[in-house]
Write an enzyme that holds these catalytic residues in place. Structure first.
Site, PDB file in Angstrom:
ATOM      1  N   LYS A 246      -0.321  -0.721 -11.878  1.00  0.00           N
ATOM      2  CA  LYS A 246      -1.671  -1.297 -11.826  1.00  0.00           C
ATOM      3  C   LYS A 246      -2.739  -0.220 -11.913  1.00  0.00           C
ATOM      4  O   LYS A 246      -3.683  -0.325 -12.707  1.00  0.00           O
ATOM      5  CB  LYS A 246      -1.834  -2.091 -10.533  1.00  0.00           C
ATOM      6  CG  LYS A 246      -3.278  -2.498 -10.203  1.00  0.00           C
ATOM      7  CD  LYS A 246      -3.325  -3.214  -8.862  1.00  0.00           C
ATOM      8  CE  LYS A 246      -4.759  -3.546  -8.460  1.00  0.00           C
ATOM      9  NZ  LYS A 246      -5.493  -2.373  -7.936  1.00  0.00           N
ATOM     10  N   ASN A 247      -2.618   0.832 -11.102  1.00  0.00           N
ATOM     11  CA  ASN A 247      -3.674   1.839 -11.052  1.00  0.00           C
ATOM     12  C   ASN A 247      -3.781   2.634 -12.348  1.00  0.00           C
ATOM     13  O   ASN A 247      -4.870   3.060 -12.728  1.00  0.00           O
ATOM     14  CB  ASN A 247      -3.445   2.776  -9.864  1.00  0.00           C
ATOM     15  CG  ASN A 247      -3.670   2.074  -8.533  1.00  0.00           C
ATOM     16  OD1 ASN A 247      -4.357   1.059  -8.468  1.00  0.00           O
ATOM     17  ND2 ASN A 247      -3.089   2.608  -7.473  1.00  0.00           N
TER      18      ASN A 247
ATOM     19  N   ASP B 102     -10.966  -4.564  -2.800  1.00  0.00           N
ATOM     20  CA  ASP B 102     -10.476  -4.865  -1.462  1.00  0.00           C
ATOM     21  C   ASP B 102     -11.539  -4.637  -0.398  1.00  0.00           C
ATOM     22  O   ASP B 102     -12.391  -3.762  -0.518  1.00  0.00           O
ATOM     23  CB  ASP B 102      -9.279  -3.966  -1.114  1.00  0.00           C
ATOM     24  CG  ASP B 102      -8.041  -4.349  -1.896  1.00  0.00           C
ATOM     25  OD1 ASP B 102      -7.841  -5.551  -2.077  1.00  0.00           O
ATOM     26  OD2 ASP B 102      -7.303  -3.453  -2.313  1.00  0.00           O
TER      27      ASP B 102
ATOM     28  N   ASP C 224      -1.767   3.467  -0.375  1.00  0.00           N
ATOM     29  CA  ASP C 224      -1.338   2.106  -0.711  1.00  0.00           C
ATOM     30  C   ASP C 224       0.045   1.773  -0.161  1.00  0.00           C
ATOM     31  O   ASP C 224       0.433   0.605  -0.140  1.00  0.00           O
ATOM     32  CB  ASP C 224      -1.328   1.923  -2.232  1.00  0.00           C
ATOM     33  CG  ASP C 224      -2.723   1.834  -2.819  1.00  0.00           C
ATOM     34  OD1 ASP C 224      -3.674   1.617  -2.057  1.00  0.00           O
ATOM     35  OD2 ASP C 224      -2.865   1.996  -4.040  1.00  0.00           O
TER      36      ASP C 224
END
Length: 446
Positions: A32-33, A131, A329
Site C-alpha cells: 500500500k505505502n 487515520d 504500522d
C-alpha cells in the site's frame, strides 16, 4: 482490455467466530505505502507507465480515481495491473470542492504536490486526511519545497496551501525528520528541478527505494538509494516505464501475528523476504517459530510462544523507529500477539500519540494491558491460560482494525467489528482471503 472499475465496500461490520486454528497458503498484496508513492510519480511524464501488483484497496483506488479526475488516462489491463498516461492534466481540479472532499480522506494525496511542481510549476495542497492516529504535519514537505525555491501561501479558512514552483531548483537539504512521504515528495520534485539536490536524513524505507528505482528507470539521476543521503541531478524530461510493487511487509507481519495467535501453520508466499529488514527478527523475539524457504515464510503452529528478555534479564521493550528499524504500522499487531504470549513486554509507540488507544477493546476481551500513557503500554501475556472473549467493537484506524481482527480470530465466541471501512482501506478482500484459510468471518450490516 478491461476498463477501470473501482470496487467499494458498503457493508459496515465483520462478524467473526474465533478460537479455531487456520491453515493454508496466503499471498500478501502489493505494498500500500509503495503504491501511494509510485502512483503519484506517473504525473512526471506524458508517456505510458505500467504498474503491476497494485492492491485493490480503498486508499489506492481513491488515489487512482483522483488521477483520473485530474485528466490522467487510466486503464486496468488485468486484476492488479494498470496503465497511466498523463498527457493532459487539469491542475485546476485541485481547487474543486470534489477534490478537497476526496483528498481529505486520503493522506497519500499529499504526494501529488512534488510531481506537479516538477512538471507544471504549481500546485495546491489541502490539509491531508487519513487515520486519526495523531498529528501528521506537512512541515517537512513545505520547508523542503521552500528551500528548493518554491513559494507558498496558506489559506487558513480553506486549510489549503498554494505552491508556486516557477523557480524550482536543486538545493542542499537536511530534513528535520526522515519523513517517508516528505522524502518521496521532495525526490519527485527534485528529479526535474534545475541543478543538483542532496537530501540528508532522507527516509530509506524499501518503498522509497522502490520509488527511486522506478524514477531512475524513467531517466532520473538518483544516487545513494537505500541510504539516508540521496543525491539527485535534475533532468528535463522523464520517460515511461514498467514497475512492479513489492509485497506489503505490514501484511506479512500481520499474517505472522495471526498465525501465532491462532496456533496455525500458515505459508506466506512471495513475501519479498529480502526487503523485510528487522521484521523476522522481531517476531523471533516473541518466540514465534519461522522457516524461510526462498521467498516464502512458513509460520509453524505453536501451543506456546515466549517473549525474550534483554540480556540483563530486564523486560523486553519493542518500539518503532525509522528504517531499518521497526515500522510503526506493525506495533498494533505485535501488541495483540503479545496478549497470548508467555512473558511481559513494553510496547513503545513513539511516532503517533493516539495509536494505542484501541487497547481498551483488548482489555474488554480479557487481555492484561496497562496503558502507561498515549505512547506506551505494558502487555502481560496470558500464556493461553485464559482465552480472549468475543465482544462488539469498532475499528479506529487501519492497523488497529486488523489487530482487533486478529484478536477476534483467536477469541472464544462471536466478535463484531464495526467501521470496517478502515480495514478495507489497507487490506485487500481480507475476509475472503481469511475464509480460504478456514476463518469463520462474514461481512454484515450494523
Amino acid at each position: 482490455m478491461q476498463a477501470l472499475k473501482i470496487n467499494r465496500f458498503y457493508m459496515s461490520t465483520f462478524e467473526i467466530r474465533g478460537g479455531k486454528p487456520l491453515s493454508g497458503t496466503i499471498v500478501p498484496q502489493g505494498a500500500k505505502n509503495e503504491a501511494l508513492q509510485v502512483l503519484c510519480a506517473v504525473l512526471l511524464t506524458e508517456e505510458k507507465v505500467t504498474i503491476s501488483n497494485i492492491p485493490d484497496i480503498l486508499d489506492v483506488n481513491m488515489l487512482i480515481e483522483l488521477l483520473g479526475d485530474l485528466g490522467v488516462k487510466v486503464e486496468r489491463i488485468s486484476e492488479d495491473t494498470y496503465t497511466f498516461e498523463s498527457g493532459s492534466v487539469d491542475i485546476n481540479f485541485l481547487q474543486s470542492a470534489e477534490y478537497k472532499k476526496k483528498s481529505g480522506k486520503l493522506r497519500g494525496a499529499v504526494m501529488l504536490a512534488g510531481p506537479l511542481l516538477a512538471r507544471f510549476g504549481k500546485t495546491y495542497l489541502p490539509q491531508p486526511g487519513g487515520d486519526k492516529i495523531g498529528r501528521r504535519r506537512l512541515d517537512t514537505h513545505i520547508i523542503g519545497f521552500e528551500r528548493m525555491g518554491v513559494s507558498f501561501h496558506y489559506d487558513a479558512e480553506q486549510k489549503e496551501f498554494t505552491l508556486d514552483g516557477a523557480y524550482l531548483r536543486g538545493a542542499d537539504l537536511l530534513l528535520e525528520e526522515p519523513s517517508v512521504t516528505g522524502t518521496a515528495n521532495i525526490v519527485m520534485a527534485a528529479v526535474m528541478a534545475k541543478g543538483k539536490t542532496t537530501i540528508y536524513n532522507a527516509a530509506c524505507e524499501p518503498y522509497v527505494q522502490q520509488l527511486c528505482r522506478m524514477l531512475n528507470s524513467m531517466g532520473a539521476k538518483i544516487e545513494g538509494i537505500g541510504s539516508n543521503l540521496l543525491q539527485i541531478e535534475g533532468v528535463e524530461k522523464l520517460n515511461g516505464c514498467a514497475h512492479r510493487l513489492l509485497a506489503d511487509m505490514i501484511e506479512v507481519g500481520s499474517f505472522i501475528a495471526m498465525a501465532a495467535m491462532t496456533r496455525s501453520e500458515i505459508t506466506i508466499k512471495d513475501a519479498d523476504v529480502a526487503h523485510l529488514g528487522i521484521l523476522p527478527e522481531t517476531f523471533l523475539k516473541f518466540g514465534v517459530e519461522l522457516e524461510i524457504k526462498g521467498n516464502d515464510i512458513i509460520v509453524l503452529a505453536q501451543d506456546q510462544y515466549t517473549i525474550r528478555q534483554f540480556i540483563d534479564g530486564s523486560v523486553l521493550n519493542i518500539y518503532d523507529h525509522p528504517w531499518p528499524g521497526l515500522s510503526p504500522d506493525l506495533l498494533s499487531v505485535i501488541l495483540v500477539m503479545a496478549t497470548q504470549a508467555k512473558g511481559t513486554v513494553l510496547i513503545h509507540q513513539k511516532m503517533f500519540e493516539s495509536r494505542l488507544f484501541f487497547v481498551d477493546k483488548l482489555i474488554d476481551m480479557g487481555a492484561q494491558i496497562v496503558l502507561c500513557d498515549p505512547h506506551r503500554a505494558v502487555v502481560i501475556g496470558l500464556n493461553r491460560q485464559t482465552a480472549l472473549r468475543g465482544i462488539r467493537m469498532s475499528s479506529p484506524d487501519i492497523r488497529a482494525g486488523v489487530a482487533l481482527l486478529i484478536a477476534a480470530l483467536s477469541a472464544e465466541g462471536k466478535s463484531v467489528i464495526e467501521n470496517i471501512e478502515q480495514i478495507d482501506r489497507g487490506y485487500q478482500f481480507i475476509d475472503k482471503r481469511l475464509q480460504a484459510l478456514g476463518a469463520d468471518i462474514r461481512r454484515g450490516t450494523a
